[in-house]
Design a protein around this motif. Structure first.
Motif, PDB file in Angstrom:
ATOM      1  N   TYR A 148       2.498   8.058   0.618  1.00  0.00           N
ATOM      2  CA  TYR A 148       3.101   6.784   1.006  1.00  0.00           C
ATOM      3  C   TYR A 148       3.255   6.719   2.526  1.00  0.00           C
ATOM      4  O   TYR A 148       3.776   7.647   3.135  1.00  0.00           O
ATOM      5  N   PRO A 149       2.850   5.608   3.147  1.00  0.00           N
ATOM      6  CA  PRO A 149       3.111   5.438   4.581  1.00  0.00           C
ATOM      7  C   PRO A 149       4.606   5.187   4.798  1.00  0.00           C
ATOM      8  O   PRO A 149       5.312   4.779   3.860  1.00  0.00           O
ATOM      9  N   PRO A 150       5.118   5.409   5.985  1.00  0.00           N
ATOM     10  CA  PRO A 150       6.560   5.225   6.231  1.00  0.00           C
ATOM     11  C   PRO A 150       7.028   3.795   5.979  1.00  0.00           C
ATOM     12  O   PRO A 150       8.207   3.572   5.707  1.00  0.00           O
ATOM     13  N   GLU A 151       6.116   2.831   6.049  1.00  0.00           N
ATOM     14  CA  GLU A 151       6.510   1.427   5.858  1.00  0.00           C
ATOM     15  C   GLU A 151       6.794   1.079   4.393  1.00  0.00           C
ATOM     16  O   GLU A 151       7.400   0.042   4.097  1.00  0.00           O
ATOM     17  N   ILE A 152       6.342   1.919   3.458  1.00  0.00           N
ATOM     18  CA  ILE A 152       6.540   1.639   2.028  1.00  0.00           C
ATOM     19  C   ILE A 152       7.584   2.604   1.470  1.00  0.00           C
ATOM     20  O   ILE A 152       7.342   3.811   1.387  1.00  0.00           O
ATOM     21  N   PRO A 153       8.751   2.101   1.070  1.00  0.00           N
ATOM     22  CA  PRO A 153       9.785   2.973   0.498  1.00  0.00           C
ATOM     23  C   PRO A 153       9.436   3.352  -0.933  1.00  0.00           C
ATOM     24  O   PRO A 153       8.760   2.597  -1.644  1.00  0.00           O
ATOM     25  N   SER A 154       9.903   4.498  -1.371  1.00  0.00           N
ATOM     26  CA  SER A 154       9.657   4.917  -2.750  1.00  0.00           C
ATOM     27  C   SER A 154      10.629   4.244  -3.710  1.00  0.00           C
ATOM     28  O   SER A 154      10.342   4.089  -4.901  1.00  0.00           O
ATOM     29  N   GLU A 155      11.795   3.846  -3.180  1.00  0.00           N
ATOM     30  CA  GLU A 155      12.799   3.150  -3.987  1.00  0.00           C
ATOM     31  C   GLU A 155      13.285   1.927  -3.222  1.00  0.00           C
ATOM     32  O   GLU A 155      13.386   1.961  -1.991  1.00  0.00           O
ATOM     33  N   VAL A 156      13.582   0.853  -3.965  1.00  0.00           N
ATOM     34  CA  VAL A 156      13.930  -0.421  -3.338  1.00  0.00           C
ATOM     35  C   VAL A 156      15.196  -0.981  -3.976  1.00  0.00           C
ATOM     36  O   VAL A 156      15.407  -0.857  -5.186  1.00  0.00           O
ATOM     37  N   ASP A 157      16.034  -1.617  -3.165  1.00  0.00           N
ATOM     38  CA  ASP A 157      17.182  -2.356  -3.673  1.00  0.00           C
ATOM     39  C   ASP A 157      16.717  -3.786  -3.942  1.00  0.00           C
ATOM     40  O   ASP A 157      16.467  -4.547  -3.012  1.00  0.00           O
ATOM     41  N   TYR A 158      16.592  -4.152  -5.210  1.00  0.00           N
ATOM     42  CA  TYR A 158      16.010  -5.446  -5.562  1.00  0.00           C
ATOM     43  C   TYR A 158      17.025  -6.587  -5.580  1.00  0.00           C
ATOM     44  O   TYR A 158      16.647  -7.742  -5.792  1.00  0.00           O
ATOM     45  N   PRO A 197       6.299   1.338  -5.774  1.00  0.00           N
ATOM     46  CA  PRO A 197       7.667   1.849  -5.636  1.00  0.00           C
ATOM     47  C   PRO A 197       8.457   1.729  -6.945  1.00  0.00           C
ATOM     48  O   PRO A 197       8.286   0.749  -7.690  1.00  0.00           O
ATOM     49  N   ASP A 198       9.287   2.736  -7.206  1.00  0.00           N
ATOM     50  CA  ASP A 198      10.147   2.776  -8.395  1.00  0.00           C
ATOM     51  C   ASP A 198       9.372   2.853  -9.695  1.00  0.00           C
ATOM     52  O   ASP A 198       9.927   2.647 -10.777  1.00  0.00           O
ATOM     53  N   THR A 199       8.072   3.139  -9.606  1.00  0.00           N
ATOM     54  CA  THR A 199       7.222   3.188 -10.799  1.00  0.00           C
ATOM     55  C   THR A 199       6.740   4.618 -11.025  1.00  0.00           C
ATOM     56  O   THR A 199       6.242   5.260 -10.105  1.00  0.00           O
ATOM     57  N   GLU A 200       6.911   5.092 -12.245  1.00  0.00           N
ATOM     58  CA  GLU A 200       6.418   6.419 -12.616  1.00  0.00           C
ATOM     59  C   GLU A 200       5.196   6.255 -13.517  1.00  0.00           C
ATOM     60  O   GLU A 200       5.086   5.273 -14.252  1.00  0.00           O
ATOM     61  N   ALA A 201       4.321   7.218 -13.451  1.00  0.00           N
ATOM     62  CA  ALA A 201       3.131   7.199 -14.300  1.00  0.00           C
ATOM     63  C   ALA A 201       2.792   8.616 -14.719  1.00  0.00           C
ATOM     64  O   ALA A 201       3.067   9.584 -13.983  1.00  0.00           O
ATOM     65  N   ALA A 202       2.222   8.751 -15.891  1.00  0.00           N
ATOM     66  CA  ALA A 202       1.832  10.061 -16.402  1.00  0.00           C
ATOM     67  C   ALA A 202       0.648   9.893 -17.341  1.00  0.00           C
ATOM     68  O   ALA A 202       0.417   8.813 -17.888  1.00  0.00           O
ATOM     69  N   ILE A 203      -0.113  10.975 -17.496  1.00  0.00           N
ATOM     70  CA  ILE A 203      -1.227  11.003 -18.442  1.00  0.00           C
ATOM     71  C   ILE A 203      -0.818  11.894 -19.606  1.00  0.00           C
ATOM     72  O   ILE A 203      -0.332  13.013 -19.412  1.00  0.00           O
ATOM     73  N   TYR A 204      -0.987  11.373 -20.822  1.00  0.00           N
ATOM     74  CA  TYR A 204      -0.574  12.120 -22.015  1.00  0.00           C
ATOM     75  C   TYR A 204      -1.802  12.471 -22.840  1.00  0.00           C
ATOM     76  O   TYR A 204      -2.634  11.604 -23.143  1.00  0.00           O
ATOM     77  N   SER A 205      -1.919  13.730 -23.179  1.00  0.00           N
ATOM     78  CA  SER A 205      -3.062  14.202 -23.949  1.00  0.00           C
ATOM     79  C   SER A 205      -2.921  13.761 -25.406  1.00  0.00           C
ATOM     80  O   SER A 205      -1.979  14.169 -26.092  1.00  0.00           O
ATOM     81  N   THR A 206      -3.835  12.937 -25.862  1.00  0.00           N
ATOM     82  CA  THR A 206      -3.788  12.473 -27.249  1.00  0.00           C
ATOM     83  C   THR A 206      -4.294  13.560 -28.206  1.00  0.00           C
ATOM     84  O   THR A 206      -4.019  13.509 -29.407  1.00  0.00           O
TER      85      THR A 206
END
Length: 570
Positions: free
Chosen positions: A11-21, A385-394
């Motif tokens: 992530y570049p410094p301009e994009i926060p990982s968490e945001v106050d919406y 931001p604020d989004t998690e993702a994962a790969i699940y083995s079927t």
């Protein structure tokens, strides 16, 4: 399930990982825009312009008009319109009245429309005069109490508004309808003129109250109503504006060629533009020449689109006559973006074209490549931001290893509340806050994600797993190929085999043998298409997404016909 968010390292410094919406109703952003810059142009439609103050006042008038018809908080109101000012006014007006928007595709048949209206329980609908007869035909079988009718001419500038009906009558006399207005059928403009532009007192819980029922495309079964809250939609538009961090609030111009009735166009184009007080250039439908002319004259800075749109522009014979250098950023969604298309389109604009990923159930965007930083070829990028993702083995029923293909799962504040009136379907895809996307993909060492295909589109030939996108990418690299899509068709020996549907570029001849040789040079033998079918066009949605499902249905019909023929011969 906890995941290592290794993508945050990029992530570049301009994009926060968490945001106050700052949780608030979605319509608040229109109110704020009208308060801060009332005289700024909000909408431009074929020469007609509305300021933010005019848009807000019109939306309030529409909201009060709905209330006068008996619409209450939580009532569903459908919109069956192409891109036009009325679509924006109706959308925000419904929300300001406390209603729930039901977006309906103007191309729907009576059967499709009836299903959606019955399932949602919509009590009112806003439609184009050309579509009135279709709505009237299903009205008695649904919960509809009111039909609000408008026409394209209602928001055309003078003298276009006077000339348009005559042109329409000459070119398409078969679509003209004599609408009989009365107690249950209302004229859109008259309704606005009779109503007050006053705020309606109501309490909205952004996280719980539904703003939208967005119906899925029905590619994996009957179309389902996705419940998206005010918060879901506001969050996703905010995430989008944060991602395009070099764009300046109040100064950008957004091209709306994507339809607003599609969740991608609604969020990334309409809601994001209003949230950032941008000027929205509205086109009623995608026409390559009109888009080129509009970019040349109106100088948009942001152009979200679908791959087929960029392909159509690149292949237009007059492309070189137009200046597209105003465009600083393009986000491609709805379908995989071929690498060849991405590279070539970036050569004709001054900015960046990147691929993103999303689905209706996530409002819709969850991933995107960085616009101004490192981009990875073939990747859908990293989570927002604020989004998690994962790969699940079927196969192993556990989280997949880095580089291993499995089902993509996402979790974040943009993920839906559930499916409308379908708790079992909801439970099948929402697991402890995680949304099972049905898409197969993998994550690399850096946290970049890749989609290989939908789980249901997987082709299994002779025991080998074949992902259509792998084959389609190669086909798009051939100089003669304009569009391509790959499906699995029955094969008595391999179980399934690969069939490619191809549209060739004008004036570039190509044979099946030439394509076959090209594919054999770039694909493993088991992935090479065994059957090629050349077409002049492919079936698409209004967004331009190629309908693989339609082609599969055609193949099944052919197979059934062949079986019936065999029986007759016996």
């Amino acid at each position: 399930m906890e995941v290592e968010r290794r993508w945050l390292n990029h992530y570049p410094p301009e994009i926060p990982s968490e945001v106050d919406y700052k949780e608030k109703p979605l319509f608040t952003y229109l109110e704020e825009a009208a308060d801060i810059e009332p005289e700024k142009t909000a909408l431009h439609f074929l020469g007609k312009e509305l300021t933010y103050q005019e848009l807000h006042e019109s939306s309030l008038r529409f909201a009060n008009g709905l209330v006068s018809l008996g619409i209450e908080k939580g009532d569903r109101v459908a919109i069956m319109l192409p891109n036009c000012p009325q679509a924006v006014i109706a959308y925000y007006g419904i929300l300001l009245a406390g209603g729930i928007v039901v977006q309906t595709n103007p191309l729907y048949t009576e059967r499709e429309l009836s299903h959606q209206l019955e399932d949602s329980g919509a009590v009112a609908i806003v439609c184009l005069d050309q579509l009135f007869s279709r709505v009237a035909a299903v009205k008695e079988d649904t919960s509809l109490r009111h039909v609000i009718v408008t026409g394209i001419k209602d928001y055309l500038p003078f003298p276009k508004n006077l000339v348009y009906p005559y042109i329409q009558k000459k070119q398409k006399p078969y679509i003209l309808v004599d609408v009989q207005y009365g107690d249950t059928v209302h004229a859109f403009k008259e309704m606005l003129n009779k109503s007050h532009a006053t705020r309606i007192a109501l309490t909205i819980d952004p996280k719980e109250d539904i703003a939208l029922l967005q119906y899925t495309g029905g590619t994996t079964g009957p179309s389902k109503g996705v419940m998206l809250t005010h918060s879901n939609l506001a969050v996703n538009a905010k995430q989008c504006s944060i991602w395009i961090y070099k764009h300046r609030v109040g100064e950008e111009v957004v091209l709306a060629a994507l339809p607003f009735f599609h969740v991608y166009g609604m969020t990334v184009v309409m809601n994001q533009a209003i949230m950032t007080r941008a000027k929205l250039i509205i086109l009623p439908r995608f026409d390559a020449k009109q888009v080129l002319q509009t970019i040349h004259k109106q100088r948009p800075t942001l152009f979200p689109g679908a791959p087929t749109m960029y392909i159509a522009l690149l292949n237009h014979p007059d492309l070189g006559k137009y200046d597209l250098s105003s465009i600083k950023a393009c986000i491609s969604g709805s379908a995989p973006l071929p690498l060849e298309v991405q590279q070539k389109f970036q050569e004709v604009i001054s900015g960046s074209l990147v691929e993103g990923y999303g689905l209706t159930e996530a409002s819709p965007v969850t991933h995107c490549n960085f616009i101004y930083e490192k981009k990875v070829k073939g990747s859908i990028g990293v989570p927002w931001p604020d989004t998690e993702a994962a790969i699940y083995s079927t196969e192993r029923d556990e989280p997949a290893h880095v580089g291993e293909v499995g089902e993509l799962m996402v979790r974040g504040p943009q993920v839906m509340k559930g499916y409308w009136k379908q708790p079992e379907e909801t439970a099948a895809v929402l697991k402890d806050g995680w949304l099972l996307t049905g898409d197969m993909g993998y994550m690399d060492e850096d946290g970049y994600f890749y989609i290989v295909d939908r789980k249901k589109d997987l082709i299994i030939a002779g025991g080998y797993n074949i992902y259509p996108r792998d084959v389609e990418e190669v086909l798009y690299e051939h100089e003669a190929v304009k569009e391509a899509v790959v499906v699995g068709v029955p094969d008595p020996y391999r179980g399934e085999t690969v069939k490619a549907f191809v549209v060739l570029k004008d004036n570039i001849p190509c044979t099946e043998d030439q394509l076959n040789q090209f594919c054999r040079q770039h694909l493993a033998a088991f992935k090479v298409p065994r059957i090629y079918e050349f077409r002049t066009e492919l079936p698409k949605t209004m967004v331009g997404k190629i309908l693989r499902r339609v082609l599969l249905e055609e193949e099944k019909a052919k197979e059934q016909q062949a079986e019936e023929q065999k029986v007759q011969e016996i």
